[in-house]
Scaffold this motif. Structure first.
Motif, PDB file in Angstrom:
ATOM      1  N   GLU A 112       0.820  -1.201   0.000  1.00  0.00           N
ATOM      2  CA  GLU A 112       0.000   0.000   0.000  1.00  0.00           C
ATOM      3  C   GLU A 112       0.861   1.261   0.000  1.00  0.00           C
ATOM      4  O   GLU A 112       0.571   2.223  -0.699  1.00  0.00           O
ATOM      5  N   ARG A 113       1.934   1.234   0.772  1.00  0.00           N
ATOM      6  CA  ARG A 113       2.808   2.407   0.857  1.00  0.00           C
ATOM      7  C   ARG A 113       3.491   2.683  -0.491  1.00  0.00           C
ATOM      8  O   ARG A 113       3.643   3.820  -0.910  1.00  0.00           O
ATOM      9  N   ASN A 114       3.892   1.646  -1.190  1.00  0.00           N
ATOM     10  CA  ASN A 114       4.663   1.802  -2.422  1.00  0.00           C
ATOM     11  C   ASN A 114       3.833   1.958  -3.694  1.00  0.00           C
ATOM     12  O   ASN A 114       4.390   2.297  -4.735  1.00  0.00           O
ATOM     13  N   PHE A 115       2.549   1.679  -3.628  1.00  0.00           N
ATOM     14  CA  PHE A 115       1.721   1.761  -4.827  1.00  0.00           C
ATOM     15  C   PHE A 115       0.508   2.656  -4.595  1.00  0.00           C
ATOM     16  O   PHE A 115      -0.624   2.265  -4.820  1.00  0.00           O
ATOM     17  N   GLN A 116       0.773   3.886  -4.192  1.00  0.00           N
ATOM     18  CA  GLN A 116      -0.291   4.850  -3.948  1.00  0.00           C
ATOM     19  C   GLN A 116      -0.692   5.593  -5.213  1.00  0.00           C
ATOM     20  O   GLN A 116      -1.781   6.136  -5.284  1.00  0.00           O
ATOM     21  N   TYR A 117       0.191   5.610  -6.199  1.00  0.00           N
ATOM     22  CA  TYR A 117      -0.066   6.360  -7.432  1.00  0.00           C
ATOM     23  C   TYR A 117       0.025   5.448  -8.645  1.00  0.00           C
ATOM     24  O   TYR A 117       0.814   4.507  -8.680  1.00  0.00           O
ATOM     25  N   CYS A 118      -0.775   5.751  -9.629  1.00  0.00           N
ATOM     26  CA  CYS A 118      -0.826   4.975 -10.870  1.00  0.00           C
ATOM     27  C   CYS A 118       0.526   5.048 -11.583  1.00  0.00           C
ATOM     28  O   CYS A 118       1.076   6.137 -11.774  1.00  0.00           O
ATOM     29  N   SER A 119       1.027   3.900 -11.997  1.00  0.00           N
ATOM     30  CA  SER A 119       2.311   3.870 -12.698  1.00  0.00           C
ATOM     31  C   SER A 119       2.182   4.328 -14.147  1.00  0.00           C
ATOM     32  O   SER A 119       3.178   4.569 -14.818  1.00  0.00           O
ATOM     33  N   ARG A 120       0.962   4.459 -14.626  1.00  0.00           N
ATOM     34  CA  ARG A 120       0.753   4.911 -16.006  1.00  0.00           C
ATOM     35  C   ARG A 120       0.529   6.420 -16.107  1.00  0.00           C
ATOM     36  O   ARG A 120       1.059   7.063 -17.003  1.00  0.00           O
ATOM     37  N   CYS A 121      -0.298   6.980 -15.212  1.00  0.00           N
ATOM     38  CA  CYS A 121      -0.633   8.404 -15.360  1.00  0.00           C
ATOM     39  C   CYS A 121      -0.336   9.242 -14.122  1.00  0.00           C
ATOM     40  O   CYS A 121      -0.470  10.458 -14.152  1.00  0.00           O
ATOM     41  N   GLY A 122       0.047   8.617 -13.005  1.00  0.00           N
ATOM     42  CA  GLY A 122       0.434   9.363 -11.812  1.00  0.00           C
ATOM     43  C   GLY A 122      -0.701   9.788 -10.893  1.00  0.00           C
ATOM     44  O   GLY A 122      -0.481  10.446  -9.887  1.00  0.00           O
ATOM     45  N   THR A 123      -1.930   9.397 -11.211  1.00  0.00           N
ATOM     46  CA  THR A 123      -3.088   9.747 -10.388  1.00  0.00           C
ATOM     47  C   THR A 123      -3.098   8.888  -9.124  1.00  0.00           C
ATOM     48  O   THR A 123      -2.675   7.736  -9.143  1.00  0.00           O
ATOM     49  N   ALA A 124      -3.611   9.444  -8.037  1.00  0.00           N
ATOM     50  CA  ALA A 124      -3.726   8.670  -6.791  1.00  0.00           C
ATOM     51  C   ALA A 124      -4.668   7.482  -7.006  1.00  0.00           C
ATOM     52  O   ALA A 124      -5.771   7.651  -7.524  1.00  0.00           O
ATOM     53  N   MET A 125      -4.197   6.299  -6.627  1.00  0.00           N
ATOM     54  CA  MET A 125      -4.989   5.073  -6.775  1.00  0.00           C
ATOM     55  C   MET A 125      -6.049   5.009  -5.676  1.00  0.00           C
ATOM     56  O   MET A 125      -5.858   5.543  -4.584  1.00  0.00           O
ATOM     57  N   GLU A 126      -7.155   4.326  -5.963  1.00  0.00           N
ATOM     58  CA  GLU A 126      -8.227   4.127  -4.990  1.00  0.00           C
ATOM     59  C   GLU A 126      -8.362   2.640  -4.695  1.00  0.00           C
ATOM     60  O   GLU A 126      -8.298   1.819  -5.612  1.00  0.00           O
ATOM     61  N   ARG A 152      -8.175  -7.184  -2.828  1.00  0.00           N
ATOM     62  CA  ARG A 152      -7.061  -6.380  -2.338  1.00  0.00           C
ATOM     63  C   ARG A 152      -6.273  -5.875  -3.547  1.00  0.00           C
ATOM     64  O   ARG A 152      -5.313  -6.492  -4.000  1.00  0.00           O
ATOM     65  N   SER A 153      -6.738  -4.773  -4.087  1.00  0.00           N
ATOM     66  CA  SER A 153      -6.072  -4.133  -5.213  1.00  0.00           C
ATOM     67  C   SER A 153      -6.451  -2.662  -5.221  1.00  0.00           C
ATOM     68  O   SER A 153      -7.291  -2.223  -4.436  1.00  0.00           O
ATOM     69  N   ARG A 154      -5.825  -1.924  -6.123  1.00  0.00           N
ATOM     70  CA  ARG A 154      -6.100  -0.501  -6.246  1.00  0.00           C
ATOM     71  C   ARG A 154      -6.344  -0.207  -7.722  1.00  0.00           C
ATOM     72  O   ARG A 154      -5.749  -0.819  -8.593  1.00  0.00           O
ATOM     73  N   THR A 155      -7.212   0.754  -7.973  1.00  0.00           N
ATOM     74  CA  THR A 155      -7.565   1.128  -9.347  1.00  0.00           C
ATOM     75  C   THR A 155      -7.384   2.624  -9.526  1.00  0.00           C
ATOM     76  O   THR A 155      -7.694   3.417  -8.630  1.00  0.00           O
ATOM     77  N   CYS A 156      -6.909   2.987 -10.688  1.00  0.00           N
ATOM     78  CA  CYS A 156      -6.759   4.410 -11.029  1.00  0.00           C
ATOM     79  C   CYS A 156      -8.112   4.942 -11.491  1.00  0.00           C
ATOM     80  O   CYS A 156      -8.700   4.406 -12.437  1.00  0.00           O
ATOM     81  N   PRO A 157      -8.627   5.980 -10.843  1.00  0.00           N
ATOM     82  CA  PRO A 157      -9.926   6.530 -11.258  1.00  0.00           C
ATOM     83  C   PRO A 157      -9.854   7.248 -12.614  1.00  0.00           C
ATOM     84  O   PRO A 157     -10.878   7.422 -13.262  1.00  0.00           O
TER      85      PRO A 157
END
Length: 142
Positions: free
Chosen positions: A112-126, A132-137
């Motif tokens: 969670e600490r290391n993947f707070q932002y999208c690796s493609r566009c830099g937006t904060a992940m939700e 247990r995953s995160r998605t870029c809005p």
């Protein structure tokens, strides 16, 4: 019957029962008792003991008891009788499944600490509610 871990993502709606807390401070596991017989904190909320988690994740159940991973501030004072142990030090001091689960808890907090932002566009992940995953809005990358 051996103690059993059931991984889950959705926490119980009502936190009224004592849970096992895999709490970490500066990468070390917070334990009650230390010495030769350390135990994981078991309470409804770490705030009962003056610890405010900076982040936490529901892990599932261990022997029917709810489990959480949590990170507490480096500056947080531990209650009397509580200590920190290195993750490897915990092995051999607690039941094997609990020791392994503590490693998983640490990995989830680090993820969670290391993947707070999208690796493609830099937006904060939700966080997603169903796994247990995160998605870029913005770009919908998961």
């Amino acid at each position: 019957m051996p103690d059993q871990y059931v991984p889950l993502v959705t926490p119980p709606a009502d936190r009224t029962e004592a849970a096992l807390w895999f709490a970490f401070r500066k990468g070390e596991v917070v334990v009650v008792g230390g010495g030769r017989a350390p135990a994981l904190p078991c309470c409804v909320d770490l705030a009962e003991h003056g610890l405010a988690p900076q982040r936490h994740h529901y892990l599932g159940t261990y022997s029917g008891q709810h489990c959480y991973a949590a990170e507490v501030s480096e500056a947080a004072s531990l209650p009397d009788g509580w200590a920190v142990l290195g993750l490897r030090d915990l092995f051999g001091m607690v039941e094997t499944t609990l020791a392994a689960l503590s490693g998983r808890a640490w990995q989830i907090l680090e993820w969670e600490r290391n993947f707070q932002y999208c690796s493609r566009c830099g937006t904060a992940m939700e966080p997603r509610a169903d796994e247990r995953s995160r998605t870029c809005p913005r770009c919908k990358f998961t």
